[in-house]
Design a protein around this motif. Structure first.
Motif, PDB file in Angstrom:
ATOM      1  N   ALA A  65       0.830  -1.200   0.000  1.00  0.00           N
ATOM      2  CA  ALA A  65       0.000   0.000   0.000  1.00  0.00           C
ATOM      3  C   ALA A  65       0.868   1.256   0.000  1.00  0.00           C
ATOM      4  N   MET A  66       1.945   1.248   0.768  1.00  0.00           N
ATOM      5  CA  MET A  66       2.847   2.406   0.827  1.00  0.00           C
ATOM      6  C   MET A  66       3.554   2.608  -0.509  1.00  0.00           C
ATOM      7  N   TRP A  67       4.040   1.507  -1.086  1.00  0.00           N
ATOM      8  CA  TRP A  67       4.720   1.625  -2.372  1.00  0.00           C
ATOM      9  C   TRP A  67       3.757   2.056  -3.472  1.00  0.00           C
ATOM     10  N   LEU A  68       2.525   1.580  -3.386  1.00  0.00           N
ATOM     11  CA  LEU A  68       1.520   1.987  -4.364  1.00  0.00           C
ATOM     12  C   LEU A  68       1.277   3.487  -4.294  1.00  0.00           C
ATOM     13  N   ALA A  69       1.227   4.044  -3.083  1.00  0.00           N
ATOM     14  CA  ALA A  69       1.014   5.476  -2.919  1.00  0.00           C
ATOM     15  C   ALA A  69       2.184   6.287  -3.460  1.00  0.00           C
ATOM     16  N   ASP A  70       3.398   5.762  -3.305  1.00  0.00           N
ATOM     17  CA  ASP A  70       4.598   6.511  -3.696  1.00  0.00           C
ATOM     18  C   ASP A  70       5.009   6.292  -5.150  1.00  0.00           C
ATOM     19  N   ALA A  71       4.695   5.124  -5.695  1.00  0.00           N
ATOM     20  CA  ALA A  71       5.117   4.805  -7.073  1.00  0.00           C
ATOM     21  C   ALA A  71       4.007   4.043  -7.787  1.00  0.00           C
ATOM     22  N   PRO A  72       2.846   4.665  -7.987  1.00  0.00           N
ATOM     23  CA  PRO A  72       1.695   3.944  -8.544  1.00  0.00           C
ATOM     24  C   PRO A  72       1.928   3.403  -9.945  1.00  0.00           C
ATOM     25  N   LYS A  73       2.679   4.123 -10.751  1.00  0.00           N
ATOM     26  CA  LYS A  73       2.877   3.671 -12.129  1.00  0.00           C
ATOM     27  C   LYS A  73       3.612   2.335 -12.175  1.00  0.00           C
ATOM     28  N   ASP A  74       4.687   2.224 -11.392  1.00  0.00           N
ATOM     29  CA  ASP A  74       5.470   0.984 -11.377  1.00  0.00           C
ATOM     30  C   ASP A  74       4.700  -0.145 -10.703  1.00  0.00           C
ATOM     31  N   ILE A  75       4.068   0.162  -9.566  1.00  0.00           N
ATOM     32  CA  ILE A  75       3.380  -0.876  -8.805  1.00  0.00           C
ATOM     33  C   ILE A  75       2.167  -1.400  -9.562  1.00  0.00           C
ATOM     34  N   LEU A  76       1.397  -0.513 -10.176  1.00  0.00           N
ATOM     35  CA  LEU A  76       0.222  -0.966 -10.931  1.00  0.00           C
ATOM     36  C   LEU A  76       0.629  -1.833 -12.112  1.00  0.00           C
TER      37      LEU A  76
END
Length: 209
Positions: A65-76
């Motif tokens: 969830a934290m990584w998604l908030a900070d780097a949504p393009k890569d995580i998605l």
């Protein structure tokens, strides 16, 4: 996220989340695997969108969830890969319906107003509301690039392309077959593409002071 080990760790965590998150996490009186059910429902509708609650991620996989908030393009991008693989495990022929399952994030707890968005928000996951005033058509955007070595015709790749800027600045360093440093031409037939659309938002009339 550029390291393969980190990428594999994210894939493993998200796959486990999709396969195991259940209604028992919210209500001990029930025990349904929520995202397995959602994948089945998606398949029944021949859809390609899988809705994932940010609150569920926060509850079970805080790091994701934290990584998604900070780097949504890569995580998605990773989430889409995993969701596609999980779907194909349950429905092996689903590749005939869509070549990629797209994860859509819902229930983001914090909402920002359009007028408060600043440079610091660039590249972060934000939740906004507004009126769509303009949208482009849907265009193909390069996702996985394959290149032909002009000198020996060797096929290089695939190379992951995260956006137009990456595509314009990227080229293979050398050919592993003939050690040539180029030139290289992109092989459009062997490369993979995603759909791309740009929308323009403005504040809703009632929210303007």
């Amino acid at each position: 996220l550029a390291q393969d080990r980190t990428r594999r760790a994210v894939q493993k965590r998200f796959k486990s989340f999709l396969n195991s998150y259940s209604s028992a996490d919210e209500d001990r009186n029930t025990n349904r695997r929520i995202y397995v059910d959602r994948i089945r429902s998606m398949a029944a509708q021949n859809s390609s969108s899988l809705e994932v609650s940010y609150l569920h991620l926060m509850e079970r996989e805080v790091i994701l969830a934290m990584w998604l908030a900070d780097a949504p393009k890569d995580i998605l991008d990773i989430f889409n890969e995993v969701a596609t693989r999980v779907t194909l495990q349950w429905f092996p022929q689903y590749g005939n319906v869509t070549d990629e399952v797209h994860v859509r994030i819902s229930h983001v707890p914090v909402s920002d107003s359009l007028r408060n968005l600043r440079k610091a928000h660039l590249g972060l996951l934000v939740k906004v509301s507004g009126v769509v005033t303009r949208r482009t058509g849907i265009f193909p955007q390069l996702k996985l690039a394959m290149y032909d070595c002009v000198k020996c015709k060797f096929l290089l790749g695939p190379f992951r392309i995260m956006g137009e800027e990456t595509r314009n600045n990227f080229a293979p360093g050398s050919c592993p077959s003939c050690d040539s440093e180029g030139p290289f031409n992109i092989n459009a037939a062997k490369s993979s593409y995603r759909n791309y659309q740009r929308v323009t938002l403005q504040e809703t009339p009632g929210s303007i002071p």
